[in-house]
Design a protein around this motif. Structure first.
Motif, PDB file in Angstrom:
ATOM      1  N   PHE A   1       0.812  -1.214   0.000  1.00  0.00           N
ATOM      2  CA  PHE A   1       0.000   0.000   0.000  1.00  0.00           C
ATOM      3  C   PHE A   1       0.843   1.261   0.000  1.00  0.00           C
ATOM      4  O   PHE A   1       0.415   2.298  -0.488  1.00  0.00           O
ATOM      5  CB  PHE A   1      -1.009   0.002   1.145  1.00  0.00           C
ATOM      6  N   ARG A   2       2.048   1.212   0.486  1.00  0.00           N
ATOM      7  CA  ARG A   2       2.849   2.438   0.506  1.00  0.00           C
ATOM      8  C   ARG A   2       3.166   2.887  -0.914  1.00  0.00           C
ATOM      9  O   ARG A   2       3.183   4.068  -1.222  1.00  0.00           O
ATOM     10  CB  ARG A   2       4.127   2.227   1.305  1.00  0.00           C
ATOM     11  N   LYS A   3       3.411   1.913  -1.751  1.00  0.00           N
ATOM     12  CA  LYS A   3       3.748   2.236  -3.132  1.00  0.00           C
ATOM     13  C   LYS A   3       2.495   2.522  -3.949  1.00  0.00           C
ATOM     14  O   LYS A   3       2.522   3.267  -4.918  1.00  0.00           O
ATOM     15  CB  LYS A   3       4.483   1.047  -3.747  1.00  0.00           C
ATOM     16  N   ARG A   4       1.419   1.882  -3.544  1.00  0.00           N
ATOM     17  CA  ARG A   4       0.245   1.947  -4.417  1.00  0.00           C
ATOM     18  C   ARG A   4      -0.830   2.874  -3.870  1.00  0.00           C
ATOM     19  O   ARG A   4      -1.989   2.778  -4.284  1.00  0.00           O
ATOM     20  CB  ARG A   4      -0.312   0.541  -4.604  1.00  0.00           C
ATOM     21  N   ILE A   5      -0.430   3.772  -2.998  1.00  0.00           N
ATOM     22  CA  ILE A   5      -1.430   4.664  -2.410  1.00  0.00           C
ATOM     23  C   ILE A   5      -2.045   5.565  -3.497  1.00  0.00           C
ATOM     24  O   ILE A   5      -3.209   5.916  -3.471  1.00  0.00           O
ATOM     25  CB  ILE A   5      -0.812   5.493  -1.253  1.00  0.00           C
ATOM     26  N   ASP A   6      -1.219   5.857  -4.501  1.00  0.00           N
ATOM     27  CA  ASP A   6      -1.725   6.653  -5.627  1.00  0.00           C
ATOM     28  C   ASP A   6      -2.886   5.953  -6.310  1.00  0.00           C
ATOM     29  O   ASP A   6      -3.862   6.576  -6.716  1.00  0.00           O
ATOM     30  CB  ASP A   6      -0.614   6.850  -6.665  1.00  0.00           C
TER      31      ASP A   6
END
Lengths: 256, 732
Positions: B574-579
């Motif tokens: 989720f940190r990378k894919r929060i966008d």
């Protein structure tokens, strides 16, 4: 089918693509591609089968045929290796591969047409070609000149024109050089061959008409008004292009 | 001379034989030339005059005859050439060949005259021929005119200064003004030079006049290369004229097929000549200009012709491999298969044999194949199938099909596969559900094997089982589980595609207006997926949602299924894919708004999924995630108390309290519409989490100045009695 009746009353039977020799005036043709193997040879055969005098050449530095992989082509010298020996060599190397990719078929056809691939740049225009008398389409080309050169790729056209300019036009003989763009594969070569035959028929019809009775002199009034063959070439190519929109053409009048 | 008794054809045949002789042995030329000249006497048949003139042109062009020999022969033929070209009634083809011959002969004669200055008569003849050619240059037939151009080119080449060459050496291309002695009585070099200059101007005029005749332009261009290369002092003059020539001038007017060919030709030929020159001498003083010209020409050419190509519509010769085109062409290649006519059956009943008999020949019809040995029949069958043209076979099959159709139309009640109890007992060896694949033969077999029940007894005898109307039974309905499973599989595949795609670095964001499929990379695919989730089934689900709620199994919803997958995808990292989460929630929000606009009872998703996402994140957050939380809260399109509730929850944890309050501060500062809502939440924090108060005071005094006083009050109270009465919130 566009079939010029160059001679009144000449029987024009067509069977299996071959047609009876209509006789009469015939333009002399030369077909050119990169390796004098596929496209130029297909059209060489077609024009010869239609009883046109025809020779063929390649403009490449070497004869290149596909090999077992893209970086391992089979390379031969122009004018030195016969189609027959190429056939035998490839057949002994890998008959299945070369049967499957159509090379053996192609060479089989080619060895029935003439001895081996000839290089355009090595062609001495105007030198008698009597020793080529067994080639298909050799009849009428003993003098070693042609009226129309048909290349099968723009790069070959460029090479031909550049080479003609290089030669300095010593023969003072006009030659129509026409490119008919054909992709280098067997299917396109077949289609291109048909297109080239149609073009040859159209050109020859006009040339024969010009040669037909011409009782009046060249500089009497109606001679100038009657369009001659050379003048009609662009129009003929334009009409042909409408019939063959997938074979883009370029033309020029050059000199041997 | 040939005997007069011979017909023209016979004479030509003899002449052809003579020609073959000289082609094989050039030594015979002088003899043969001498022999044939009388044949071309002015009164001779045109066929003979053509033959002779062609032969002369060929002879003097031939590279296999030594120049010395040609020179000698040239003196013999001048008379004939002169008489032919001066005859105003002469055939154009003859004149064409004569002009070609003259162009080849001219340097030979000039060299002869250089070395034999006494021979005035020969020079006179040559001059007469030359002036005649220059006179007809503008008026003759085009085929002759191009040869006049070439003749002029040869004259220019001869009568301009070239590199020093040995006058005794053969090559006629080397004959030049440099070889003429300055005091030559017959050919004073200055006169020759002046004439050459004039002729060159006349040649180049073709580029300046408004001439549309490509063939004249091409003929000139193609003859100029040697002048440019071998005569440097006139090269610039020629090149400057060419560089000012615009072969595409006429491309402005509407083009006919002919003019297209001509314009293309002039452009290409001009370019070829310039490239040729450039290739041989890239140090040429005009090289820069030539380069520019060539590039400009290529651009304008592609502008003009590609434009036209585009305008002419899709079927253009850009790609010869296009299947549609190929089909069209190959349709021309292949001769149409012969029409194969299958005569329709007469009305009434027919045997199977009759049904499949496609020949019209009575004798063949009567032949009973059963007489033949089986292996023979097999062999014949195989051979026929190998040789048979596919088209013919198709036509025959089509014919039989038509027969069947007409029969079924005539006797619809005979057999109805749906009702006829053909398989009364459940047959083990086939699936009734899937007998659609059976071919005619199998069905016929089945019919043969069917028990002779009353219902199957048809009026016609057994082989008369022409097939009736046959409908496939509807497939069994899928269960909910199956539907869900299949749907799940589809969704999984969509995600698999995405996983294979490249993750782009930073792509520019076009927000809600971005085109979903502008590129084939992962972000584009994600956009597609989010839209599939939010929009694809929008408006279709409300009924289900309401009616099927009580079922144990939640109804399959494509949208929710994709959402679940998307959710899982985001939480893989989720940190990378929060966008992606933000992007997705934006889509949800947008879709909710659209749904609300269209109907009141719309099923809304945004809130539910926003909370789900934040619920998913919260447990994993630590103090380092401030940027992430701020980003998420700042960018999701709608904030609700419930979402803020989750943030508030973070204040329990001393490691996240700072982060939670800072993100709330961000919202207060940068999302004015949510300011009151957020401040209310802060108030709650104040009231709920005592430990968070110092931070609240630190961060929010700007917005709520009373916090500072309150904390003082509280502290004082604490000091006084330790049990604080929580003051009422100031802001409601």
């Amino acid at each position: 089918m566009a079939q010029p009746q160059t001679q009144a009353g000449a029987a024009n039977g067509i069977s299996n693509g071959e047609r009876q020799d209509p006789g009469g005036f015939k333009l002399k043709f030369c077909t050119v591609c990169a390796s004098n193997q596929n496209r130029s040879m297909e059209s060489h055969l077609r024009l010869a089968a239609a009883h046109y005098p025809v020779i063929s050449f390649g403009t490449g530095s070497l004869v290149r045929l596909p090999g077992p992989s893209i970086d391992k082509p089979n390379v031969y010298q122009f004018n030195k290796t016969s189609y027959d020996s190429m056939y035998k060599e490839l057949e002994s190397k890998d008959p299945r591969l070369y049967r499957a990719n159509g090379l053996l078929n192609m060479l089989e056809r080619n060895r029935g047409v003439k001895w081996g691939p000839e290089r355009w740049q090595d062609w001495q225009v105007g030198a008698p070609r009597l020793e080529h008398n067994t080639d298909r389409g050799a009849e009428g080309l003993e003098g070693g000149v042609v009226d129309v050169v048909i290349t099968c790729e723009e790069r070959c056209w460029d090479a031909v024109i550049d080479n003609l300019m290089e030669r300095g036009s010593p023969l003072n003989r006009p030659v129509h050089v026409i490119n008919v763009d054909i992709k280098d594969n067997h299917e396109e070569a077949l289609i291109g061959g048909r297109g080239i035959l149609d073009l040859a028929d159209s050109l020859n019809k006009a040339a024969a008409e010009e040669r037909e009775a011409n009782p009046s002199g060249f500089d009497s009034g109606n001679a100038a008004s009657r369009a001659g063959f050379d003048e009609r070439v662009p129009e003929i190519i334009g009409e042909w292009q409408e019939r063959w929109p997938n074979l883009p053409a370029v033309w020029t009048l050059a000199w041997f | 001379m040939a005997a007069p008794a011979l017909s023209v054809e016979q004479q030509i045949k003899q002449l052809d034989d003579a020609r073959k002789l000289v082609l094989s042995d050039a030594n015979y030329y002088p003899q043969i030339i001498q022999g044939i000249l009388p044949i071309a006497a002015p009164g001779a048949r045109v066929e003979l005059r053509r033959w002779v003139s062609d032969f002369l042109a060929e002879t003097f062009a031939s590279p296999s005859i030594p120049a010395q020999q040609k020179e000698t022969m040239s003196l013999i033929v001048l008379d004939t050439l002169k008489s032919m070209i001066e005859n105003p009634q002469e055939d154009a083809a003859v004149v064409k060949s004569v002009v070609q011959t003259a162009a080849s002969v001219y340097p030979l004669v000039v060299r002869w005259i250089i070395n034999n200055s006494y021979d005035g008569p020969t020079w006179e003849k040559m001059l007469a021929i030359k002036s005649r050619i220059l006179r007809i240059w503008d008026t003759a037939a085009t085929g002759v005119r191009i040869c006049c151009i070439k003749f002029a080119q040869r004259v220019v080449l001869v009568q301009t200064k070239g590199p020093d060459a040995d006058p005794r050496r053969g090559d006629p291309l080397e004959v030049s003004l440099s070889m003429v002695p300055p005091n030559h009585p017959l050919i004073p070099p200055n006169n020759l030079q002046a004439e050459a200059s004039g002729l060159l101007d006349r040649m180049l005029a073709v580029f300046q006049e408004n001439i549309s005749d490509a063939i004249l332009v091409d003929a000139t261009l193609n003859s100029l290369s040697i002048l440019i290369r071998a005569r440097p002092h006139i090269a610039n003059r020629i090149l400057n004229v060419i560089l000012n020539f615009n072969p595409l001038k006429q491309a402005n007017s509407p083009m006919t097929p002919k003019s297209r060919v001509m314009i293309k030709s002039m452009e290409k030929t001009t370019r070829s000549l310039l490239v040729h020159i450039l290739k041989r001498d890239n140090q040429h003083p005009l090289a820069g200009k030539i380069q520019q010209y060539v590039e400009r020409m290529m651009r304008s050419k592609s502008d003009i012709f590609d434009e036209q190509t585009r305008k002419r519509g899709p079927p253009e010769p850009t790609d010869g491999l296009d299947a549609a085109k190929r089909q069209k062409l190959s349709a021309q290649v292949k001769p149409a298969a012969p029409k194969f006519h299958v005569p329709p059956l007469a009305p009434g009943s027919h045997s199977v044999a009759e049904l499949f008999t496609v020949t019209t020949e009575e004798g063949l019809k009567g032949f009973d194949v059963a007489q033949l040995a089986e292996h023979l029949v097999v062999q014949i069958g195989i051979t026929i199938l190998q040789r048979l043209d596919a088209d013919t076979l198709n036509q025959a099959v089509e014919g039989v099909r038509k027969r069947l159709q007409s029969m079924s139309a005539a006797q619809p009640e005979m057999l109805n596969a749906a009702t006829a109890p053909l398989d009364v007992e459940e047959d083990d060896d086939y699936e009734p559900d899937f007998y659609g694949a059976e071919d005619t033969e199998q069905i016929l077999n089945k019919l043969d094997g069917a028990p002779p029940l009353e219902e199957t007894k048809l009026q016609a005898p057994a082989p008369d089982m022409a097939l009736g109307h046959f409908t496939l039974p509807a497939p069994p309905p899928l269960t909910h589980e199956q539907v869900a499973q299949v749907g799940q599989g589809t969704v999984a595949r969509v995600f698999e595609v995405m996983q294979t795609l490249e993750e782009k670095g930073k792509t520019s964001k076009a927000g809600i207006n971005r085109l979903a499929a502008s590129a084939y990379d992962r972000p584009a695919w994600i956009t597609i997926i989010t839209r599939l989730a939010t929009r694809a089934s929008a408006g279709l689900e409300e009924v289900n949602a309401v009616k099927l709620e009580p079922h144990q199994m939640p109804p399959f919803s494509l949208g929710n299924n994709i959402r679940e997958s998307l959710y899982r995808y985001i939480f893989e990292d989720f940190r990378k894919r929060i966008d992606i989460a933000v992007q997705w929630l934006c889509e949800e929000w947008y879709n909710d708004k659209m749904q609300m606009k269209s109907g009141e009872d719309a099923v809304l998703h945004y809130e539910k999924w926003a909370i789900k996402v934040i619920d998913g994140i919260v447990p994993y957050l630590d103090g380092q995630d401030r940027a992430l939380v701020i980003k998420f809260l700042g960018e999701i399109p709608g904030l609700s108390m419930e979402v803020l509730e989750r943030v508030k929850g973070l204040c329990v944890n001393p490691t996240t309290v700072n982060m939670a309050l800072q993100s709330l501060l961000f919202l207060v500062a940068y999302r004015p519409p949510a300011r009151e809502l957020v401040l209310a939440a802060v108030e709650d924090v104040w009231n709920t989490y005592e430990d968070a108060r110092p931070v609240v005071v630190k961060l929010f005094t700007k917005y709520r100045p009373d916090y500072a006083e309150r904390i003082k009050a509280v502290e004082e109270e604490k000091k006084s009695n330790g049990v604080a009465e929580v003051p009422q919130a100031v802001a409601a």
